[in-house]
Design a protein around this motif. Sequence first.
Motif, mmCIF file in Angstrom:
data_model
loop_
_atom_site.group_PDB
_atom_site.id
_atom_site.type_symbol
_atom_site.label_atom_id
_atom_site.label_comp_id
_atom_site.label_asym_id
_atom_site.label_seq_id
_atom_site.Cartn_x
_atom_site.Cartn_y
_atom_site.Cartn_z
ATOM 1 N N GLU A 1 0.839 -1.209 0.000
ATOM 2 C CA GLU A 1 0.000 0.000 0.000
ATOM 3 C C GLU A 1 0.875 1.261 0.000
ATOM 4 O O GLU A 1 0.613 2.209 -0.733
ATOM 5 C CB GLU A 1 -0.909 -0.003 1.238
ATOM 6 N N ARG A 2 1.919 1.237 0.830
ATOM 7 C CA ARG A 2 2.806 2.412 0.923
ATOM 8 C C ARG A 2 3.567 2.608 -0.384
ATOM 9 O O ARG A 2 3.733 3.741 -0.850
ATOM 10 C CB ARG A 2 3.781 2.213 2.095
ATOM 11 N N GLU B 1 1.262 4.049 -2.852
ATOM 12 C CA GLU B 1 1.045 5.461 -2.485
ATOM 13 C C GLU B 1 2.244 6.315 -2.913
ATOM 14 O O GLU B 1 2.079 7.386 -3.525
ATOM 15 C CB GLU B 1 0.851 5.552 -0.970
ATOM 16 N N GLY C 1 2.379 6.607 -6.615
ATOM 17 C CA GLY C 1 1.378 7.603 -7.044
ATOM 18 C C GLY C 1 1.901 9.012 -6.832
ATOM 19 O O GLY C 1 1.758 9.876 -7.706
ATOM 20 N N GLN C 2 2.532 9.216 -5.674
ATOM 21 C CA GLN C 2 3.100 10.535 -5.405
ATOM 22 C C GLN C 2 4.246 10.840 -6.377
ATOM 23 O O GLN C 2 4.395 11.966 -6.852
ATOM 24 C CB GLN C 2 3.604 10.618 -3.959
#
Length: 131
Positions: free
Chosen positions: A103-104, A107, A110-111
Amino acid sequence: MTVMEEVERRRFIETLRSDQEFRADVRRELLTSELLDMPEAMAALRREIAALTDVVAEQGRQLGTLTDVVAAQGRQLGTLIDVVAQQRRDFSDLAQHVATYMERTIELMGQGFASVAARFDAIDLRFEDVD
């Protein structure tokens, strides 16, 4: 009618008591072979009982040893069950950590993509300014 007189009877009994050979002869006449062989048969029976007692005692010792082995294996199985349960908990924790990591990572990716996209947008703006 008496076949043997009192004097003869007493003499017979006295001879029976005092003369072992005479006594053995009378015994052979009066007793069956089974009764005469009974002391030997009893001795043989005692030997068989002693042998069986030894066999039963040995089997008892073996059963005790087997019982100890089964108890030890039971304890080992209990330990193994505990180890497997701990490994399941560890695996579950690991799976949770991997899910959190994924998940991280998504994330952060995505960032990162957003940052790269923002930089491309900034570069596009610069190209537009240059035109």
